[in-house]
Design an enzyme around this catalytic site. Structure first.
Site, PDB file in Angstrom:
ATOM      1  N   ASP A   1       6.976   0.906   4.167  1.00  0.00           N
ATOM      2  CA  ASP A   1       5.706   0.222   4.360  1.00  0.00           C
ATOM      3  C   ASP A   1       4.576   1.044   3.734  1.00  0.00           C
ATOM      4  O   ASP A   1       4.814   1.767   2.764  1.00  0.00           O
ATOM      5  CB  ASP A   1       5.498  -0.003   5.872  1.00  0.00           C
ATOM      6  CG  ASP A   1       4.723  -1.281   6.168  1.00  0.00           C
ATOM      7  OD1 ASP A   1       3.556  -1.361   5.753  1.00  0.00           O
ATOM      8  OD2 ASP A   1       5.272  -2.187   6.802  1.00  0.00           O
TER       9      ASP A   1
ATOM     10  N   HIS B   1      -1.143  -1.363   7.944  1.00  0.00           N
ATOM     11  CA  HIS B   1       0.052  -2.195   8.086  1.00  0.00           C
ATOM     12  C   HIS B   1       1.270  -1.395   8.544  1.00  0.00           C
ATOM     13  O   HIS B   1       1.997  -1.801   9.455  1.00  0.00           O
ATOM     14  CB  HIS B   1       0.315  -2.846   6.716  1.00  0.00           C
ATOM     15  CG  HIS B   1       1.321  -3.948   6.694  1.00  0.00           C
ATOM     16  ND1 HIS B   1       2.666  -3.722   6.535  1.00  0.00           N
ATOM     17  CD2 HIS B   1       1.170  -5.290   6.779  1.00  0.00           C
ATOM     18  CE1 HIS B   1       3.296  -4.889   6.522  1.00  0.00           C
ATOM     19  NE2 HIS B   1       2.418  -5.858   6.667  1.00  0.00           N
TER      20      HIS B   1
ATOM     21  N   SER C   1       5.509 -10.118   8.758  1.00  0.00           N
ATOM     22  CA  SER C   1       5.468  -8.650   8.786  1.00  0.00           C
ATOM     23  C   SER C   1       5.543  -8.117  10.206  1.00  0.00           C
ATOM     24  O   SER C   1       6.020  -7.008  10.432  1.00  0.00           O
ATOM     25  CB  SER C   1       4.148  -8.134   8.191  1.00  0.00           C
ATOM     26  OG  SER C   1       4.231  -8.002   6.811  1.00  0.00           O
TER      27      SER C   1
END
Ligand SMILES: *[C@@H]1O[C@H](CO)[C@@H](O)[C@H](O)[C@H]1NC(C)=O
Ligand SMILES: *[C@@H]1O[C@H](CO)[C@@H](O)[C@H](O)[C@H]1NC(C)=O
Ligand SMILES: *[C@@H]1O[C@H](CO)[C@@H](O)[C@H](O)[C@H]1NC(C)=O
Ligand SMILES: *[C@@H]1O[C@H](CO)[C@@H](O)[C@H](O)[C@H]1NC(C)=O
Length: 763
Positions: free
Chosen positions: A157, A219, A546
């Site tokens: 990520d 994220h 996600s």
């Protein structure tokens, strides 16, 4: 889907994207190497080569030398700007290099080169969600699996904020002896929770490879803490969704591979992360990113995931955020767990109240306490002016003096929702009612708006616009109601954005596999919200596949901890055959329209971790079983070699059609006038040694008969296998009403129910 600073339209993303719909300014245009002068003609390429059979490549240096032998003299110089960027050991036989087009062409003509192609950029596609999944302290799966103790989850990520309280290693034992990874954070940031952290970003920006993988995006911190975050008390975002946060596998270890930045993710870096994770000894890989559907031999996530699967690693990937249109999936390979997104039974609620007394519930994370709910003039931004003003796009309302002091209605269009509020505020508006377009249905987001706002459904939006166009002096206000659990009628429901099947690359494999929590998920965040300055306890609410992917990665870690001998395919099978097809009210799971969702939205259904730990029977698949399957996809020998990294000769193998792979769901097709299709499957007994199962069939519209042979499966030993055949028959007279129909074959024993979803296509 939207992070607080998001402003990107998904249509600007081509290939590898994080599956959080909006990330600040990810632009694949930046994916190539920027810069003027001599570098302007260089691009990143991925080169796949045949593994040498005669040379023994004992060390990484040997491998490097071998790869380097493919470079033309011009590129082989040690000039930092060009030449090899990543040498792969496991996930690909080959390397990534910066080359000119001429050099790339020259390499392509050499013996032993299987493929040369320009690298693409991909995109990145919770206090309450463990509880929602039935995970509770001291009982059930958390107890049986020891909270994931001893299992390593690798997260590819944007990196991580290592000092977040979600990464405390309280009660986490040291990593198992097989762990070979490393930590590039200085000093004390890594611990028994965060056991590895490295950056592989090389080609889309200039960050040097050994830089520590600090998450400047958010994220990666969110996804890692969702999968395996520690327990953190009083976690909340702007005071909402307050409670004890934790990941799904709170005692599992985390290994972080930074392969994406705010610019996106490049294929070469993703492969380098996969390569390292495979070497390091992770058990589960979590990839909340993906690209467009492509054949598995040119889909480098599929190719890399295959190598990981061969090493016994389960690879869990997001399905994509391109729903609700059909055929919009990423990550469709059968060796991947493909995860769609659904709602949880929590809303962060606000209500639009109109002058006529009608009320419409919606959501917002920003819940001002001091907002005076006095009715104010209500106006639709799209009433006059250019079309962009209906969407309240930045700059579109600038001249509209008529918005001052009013409540403004804006249409949602997939671009930054927070930016729309900013535009309304800049134009003098006091509050915003954000309404869905038709394809958004009832999926609403709890965003960190800059002004009093509420996001409501398409249906509510239609009623509100109708009121505006008919009332003589339309008025409205917004009432803020805070966090509500179990207030809605239909959770879990499939979200509007969750990508849908069918599987474009292999229609005989049902995808997505499963849905899990992906709407308004609270998890760790590197940037404090509001007035807070406490970075270590910052949390944010995000949505996307996600977010659902790391929930399933966490579940897979729990299953691996409870059953260390299970293969990736066995873990997947347990998750798929125990999924729930009904919502909390006992009705069939619905989609964003509140109508029953189709099988290409839900896959097998909603994950049910407590059942998955004890599935009774398992559909297993060994890595070599995929070779006859790949031959059956009509790939050439050399295309298959690119996936499996060894020479394959389909002409000397009995290939199988894709629907005959021993998958835990069944997807068959009636071509033309065909009247019968037969499928065989083999299951292994992982329940009580003495077990007897009987088949139960959910009928399928358009078929005359579904016959299962034998009718009973009888086991006398643990690990015993048994095969069965399903015959689907249609008379072919009446034309089926729909191109697809679905049902299930369920093997039922007194203790277990093993549900195998079935979908039939009438061509
Ligand atoms: C969160 O909940 C805890 C425990 O109930 C409470 O002490 C705390 O004040 C709450 N925080 C917020 C912001 O509501
Ligand atoms: C706002 O006014 C300026 C100057 O009159 C004009 O150039 C611009 O196009 C207007 N913008 C909008 C959105 O109407
Ligand atoms: C944050 O700070 C601003 C300015 O000091 C203040 O007006 C506001 O009430 C504060 N918000 C919260 C939630 O404390
Ligand atoms: C079942 O098979 C697994 C792995 O193949 C093995 O570890 C386990 O001990 C077996 N169980 C029994 C009861 O034979």
């Amino acid at each position: 889907m939207e992070d607080p600073k998001c402003r990107l339209s998904p249509t600007t993303l081509t290939i590898f994207i994080l599956h959080l719909i909006c990330i600040q300014s990810i632009s694949p245009a930046n994916g190539a190497i920027a810069g003027a002068d001599t570098r302007s003609s260089l691009s990143a390429y991925i080169i796949q080569v045949r593994k040498p059979t005669d040379i023994h490549l004992a060390t990484i240096e040997d491998l490097d030398t071998f790869y380097r032998s493919f470079l033309p003299a011009t590129a082989a110089s040690s000039n930092q700007e060009r030449g090899i960027v990543h040498s792969y050991r496991h996930v690909l036989s080959g390397f990534a290099a910066k080359l000119t087009a001429e050099e790339a062409k020259a390499i392509g003509e050499k013996d032993g080169v299987l493929s040369v192609r320009p690298e693409k950029a991909l995109s990145l596609h919770t206090t309450h969600s463990p509880d929602f999944l039935g995970l509770r302290q001291g009982v059930g799966l958390w107890k049986d699996s020891n909270f994931g103790k001893g299992v390593i989850i690798g997260v590819l990520d944007t990196g991580v904020f290592p000092d977040h309280s979600s990464f405390s290693d309280k009660n986490v034992p040291p990593p198992p002896a097989k762990w070979k990874g490393k930590c590039d954070f200085d000093g004390k940031s890594c611990n028994n929770k965060l056991i590895g952290a490295r950056s592989f970003i090389s080609s889309i920006n200039t960050v040097a490879q050994a830089d520590p993988p600090y998450d400047s995006e958010g994220h990666g911190t969110h996804t890692a803490s969702t999968a395996a975050g520690a327990f953190v008390r009083d976690a909340n975002a702007l005071g909402n969704a307050n409670g004890t946060a934790s990941g799904i596998a709170p005692l599992a270890h985390l290994a972080i591979y930074q392969v994406c930045s705010s610019l996106g993710c490049s294929e070469g870096d993703i492969l380098a992360g996969l390569d390292a994770a495979t070497e390091d000894g992770v058990d589960v890989l979590s990839l909340s990113l993906g690209g467009n559907s492509q054949p598995f031999y040119s889909d480098l996530i599929a190719t890399g995931a295959f190598a990981a699967t061969q090493k016994g690693i389960l690879v869990s990937c997001s399905a994509g955020n391109s729903g609700p249109s059909s055929g919009t999936l990423s990550n469709e390979a059968p060796w991947i767990l493909t995860v769609g997104a659904s709602s949880i039974d929590r809303s962060i609620k606000a209500t639009a109240r109109l002058g006529n007394g009608k009320e419409f519930d919606g959501e917002t994370l920003y819940q001002p306490r001091d907002f005076d709910p006095v009715p104010l003039p209500l106006v639709y931004a799209g009433e006059k002016g250019d079309p962009s003003s209906a969407y309240c796009l930045t700059g579109s309302l600038g001249n509209r003096t008529g918005l001052r002091g009013k409540v403004v209605v804006c249409d949602s269009d997939g671009t930054g929702r927070r930016d729309k509020g900013q535009e309304v505020q800049d134009a003098g508006g006091v509050a915003m009612i954000l309404v869905n377009r038709i394809d958004g249905g009832y999926t609403t987001f709890a965003d960190r708006h800059v002004l009093p706002a509420v996001h409501v459904s398409y249906a509510a939006g239609s009623d509100i616009k109708q009121y505006i166009s008919t009332a003589s002096a339309p008025k409205a206000t917004v009432l803020f109601k805070g966090t509500h659990i179990n207030g809605r009628s239909a959770d879990p429901a499939v979200t509007s954005f969750s990508s849908r099947g069918p599987n474009a690359q292999s229609p005989g494999i049902l995808k997505p596999d499963i849905i899990g929590p992906g709407l308004n998920i609270l998890a760790g965040w590197p940037f404090p919200l509001g007035n807070s300055t406490d970075k270590k306890r910052a949390f944010a609410v995000l949505s996307g596949t996600s977010m659902s992917c790391p929930h399933l990665s966490g579940v897979a870690a729990l299953l691996k901890s409870a059953h260390p001998d299970w293969s990736p395919a066995a873990i997947k099978s347990a998750i798929i055959t125990t999924a729930t097809t009904s919502n909390l009210k006992g009705q069939p799971i619905v989609d964003e329209t509140l109508r029953p969702a189709d099988i290409f939205a839900t896959g097998a259904g909603h994950v049910n971790p407590s059942k998955a730990v004890d599935p009774g029977l398992i559909y297993d698949t060994a890595p070599q079983d995929y070779i006859p399957y790949l031959c059956g996809l009509d790939y050439t020998d050399s295309e298959i070699e690119r996936i499996v990294k060894e020479k394959v000769k389909c002409s000397s193998i009995r290939s199988i059609p894709d629907y005959q792979l021993n998958y835990p769901s069944i997807s068959v097709r009636f071509d033309g006038s065909a009247t019968k299709v037969s499928v065989t499957r083999t299951v292994r007994n992982v329940g009580p040694a003495q077990s007897r199962y009987r088949s139960v069939i959910d009928p399928i519209k358009g078929l005359d008969l579904i016959g299962v042979q034998p009718r009973d499966l009888v086991f006398t030993k643990a690990n015993q296998t048994a095969s069965y055949r399903v015959d689907f028959t249609r008379s072919g007279k009446a034309k089926p009403a729909t191109p697809y129909a679905w049902g299930a074959v369920t093997w039922v024993s007194p203790k277990h129910s093993v549900r195998t979803p079935v979908v039939v296509r009438f061509a």
